[in-house]
Design a protein around this motif. Structure first.
Motif, mmCIF file in Angstrom:
data_model
loop_
_atom_site.group_PDB
_atom_site.id
_atom_site.type_symbol
_atom_site.label_atom_id
_atom_site.label_comp_id
_atom_site.label_asym_id
_atom_site.label_seq_id
_atom_site.Cartn_x
_atom_site.Cartn_y
_atom_site.Cartn_z
ATOM 1 N N ARG A 115 0.871 -1.178 0.000
ATOM 2 C CA ARG A 115 0.000 0.000 0.000
ATOM 3 C C ARG A 115 0.903 1.221 0.000
ATOM 4 N NH1 ARG A 115 -4.343 0.869 4.629
ATOM 5 N NH2 ARG A 115 -2.436 0.654 5.803
ATOM 6 N N ILE A 116 0.671 2.123 -0.944
ATOM 7 C CA ILE A 116 1.519 3.308 -1.056
ATOM 8 C C ILE A 116 0.791 4.589 -0.689
ATOM 9 C CG2 ILE A 116 3.065 2.277 -2.760
ATOM 10 C CD1 ILE A 116 1.473 3.949 -4.891
ATOM 11 N N TYR A 117 -0.539 4.534 -0.614
ATOM 12 C CA TYR A 117 -1.291 5.741 -0.277
ATOM 13 C C TYR A 117 -2.675 5.363 0.211
ATOM 14 C CZ TYR A 117 -3.664 10.218 -0.679
ATOM 15 O OH TYR A 117 -4.379 11.348 -0.398
ATOM 16 N N ILE A 142 -14.956 4.597 6.048
ATOM 17 C CA ILE A 142 -14.933 6.044 5.905
ATOM 18 C C ILE A 142 -15.170 6.398 4.442
ATOM 19 C CG2 ILE A 142 -13.515 8.109 6.145
ATOM 20 C CD1 ILE A 142 -11.985 6.593 8.352
ATOM 21 N N ALA A 143 -16.114 7.293 4.196
ATOM 22 C CA ALA A 143 -16.421 7.696 2.826
ATOM 23 C C ALA A 143 -15.259 8.465 2.216
ATOM 24 C CB ALA A 143 -17.673 8.561 2.817
ATOM 25 N N ASN A 144 -15.124 8.341 0.898
ATOM 26 C CA ASN A 144 -14.152 9.108 0.121
ATOM 27 C C ASN A 144 -12.702 8.760 0.466
ATOM 28 O OD1 ASN A 144 -13.418 10.975 -1.868
ATOM 29 N ND2 ASN A 144 -13.237 12.613 -0.372
ATOM 30 N N GLN A 145 -12.430 7.560 0.888
ATOM 31 C CA GLN A 145 -11.060 7.130 1.163
ATOM 32 C C GLN A 145 -10.696 5.991 0.220
ATOM 33 O OE1 GLN A 145 -8.754 8.382 3.815
ATOM 34 N NE2 GLN A 145 -10.199 9.986 3.265
ATOM 35 N N THR A 146 -9.602 6.169 -0.502
ATOM 36 C CA THR A 146 -9.135 5.168 -1.439
ATOM 37 C C THR A 146 -7.737 4.731 -1.040
ATOM 38 O OG1 THR A 146 -10.456 6.052 -3.238
ATOM 39 C CG2 THR A 146 -8.562 4.733 -3.869
ATOM 40 N N MET A 147 -7.500 3.443 -1.137
ATOM 41 C CA MET A 147 -6.168 2.891 -0.902
ATOM 42 C C MET A 147 -5.560 2.542 -2.251
ATOM 43 S SD MET A 147 -6.821 0.441 2.367
ATOM 44 C CE MET A 147 -8.521 0.023 1.995
ATOM 45 N N ILE A 148 -4.287 2.852 -2.412
ATOM 46 C CA ILE A 148 -3.567 2.559 -3.642
ATOM 47 C C ILE A 148 -2.476 1.541 -3.323
ATOM 48 C CG2 ILE A 148 -2.137 3.503 -5.502
ATOM 49 C CD1 ILE A 148 -4.955 4.628 -5.483
ATOM 50 N N PHE A 149 -2.443 0.478 -4.116
ATOM 51 C CA PHE A 149 -1.447 -0.580 -3.975
ATOM 52 C C PHE A 149 -0.689 -0.728 -5.283
ATOM 53 C CE2 PHE A 149 -4.908 -1.559 -1.147
ATOM 54 C CZ PHE A 149 -4.308 -2.068 -0.005
ATOM 55 N N ILE A 150 0.597 -1.085 -5.188
ATOM 56 C CA ILE A 150 1.351 -1.461 -6.376
ATOM 57 C C ILE A 150 2.121 -2.737 -6.079
ATOM 58 C CG2 ILE A 150 1.576 0.879 -7.307
ATOM 59 C CD1 ILE A 150 4.475 0.875 -6.308
ATOM 60 N N ARG A 151 2.516 -3.409 -7.155
ATOM 61 C CA ARG A 151 3.306 -4.627 -6.999
ATOM 62 C C ARG A 151 4.661 -4.280 -6.402
ATOM 63 N NH1 ARG A 151 2.928 -5.994 -12.805
ATOM 64 N NH2 ARG A 151 5.164 -6.163 -12.544
ATOM 65 N N ASN A 152 5.154 -5.149 -5.538
ATOM 66 C CA ASN A 152 6.434 -4.905 -4.871
ATOM 67 C C ASN A 152 7.584 -4.753 -5.856
ATOM 68 O OD1 ASN A 152 5.345 -4.886 -2.301
ATOM 69 N ND2 ASN A 152 5.604 -7.082 -2.028
#
Length: 77
Positions: free
Chosen positions: A6-8, A47-57
């Protein structure tokens, strides 16, 4: 060990900006919004309006300068 990191986590609009920057360098992140998913399932427990961003290691090293620059620009570092 997980294959992604998770990066953000934060507002969806800001997350979309980070995704766009990563797309420009050939990285396709995974976006996860638990609130939208839970609404579709019939309950809202996040929580509304919250997004998690993931990228491959294996893409993390290439993405890190873009992530750092973006977070500095938005004042999140």
């Amino acid at each position: 060990m997980s294959e992604t990191s998770r990066i953000y986590t934060g507002p969806t609009l800001i997350a979309k900006g980070l995704v766009a920057r990563l797309n420009e360098i050939g990285i396709s992140p995974i976006e996860r919004n638990d609130h939208d998913s839970s609404l579709r399932a019939g309950f809202a427990m996040s929580i509304a309006n919250q997004t998690m961003i993931f990228i491959r290691n294996d893409e993390l090293q290439k993405a890190q300068p873009i992530i750092d620059e973006f977070l500095e620009e938005i004042g999140d570092q």
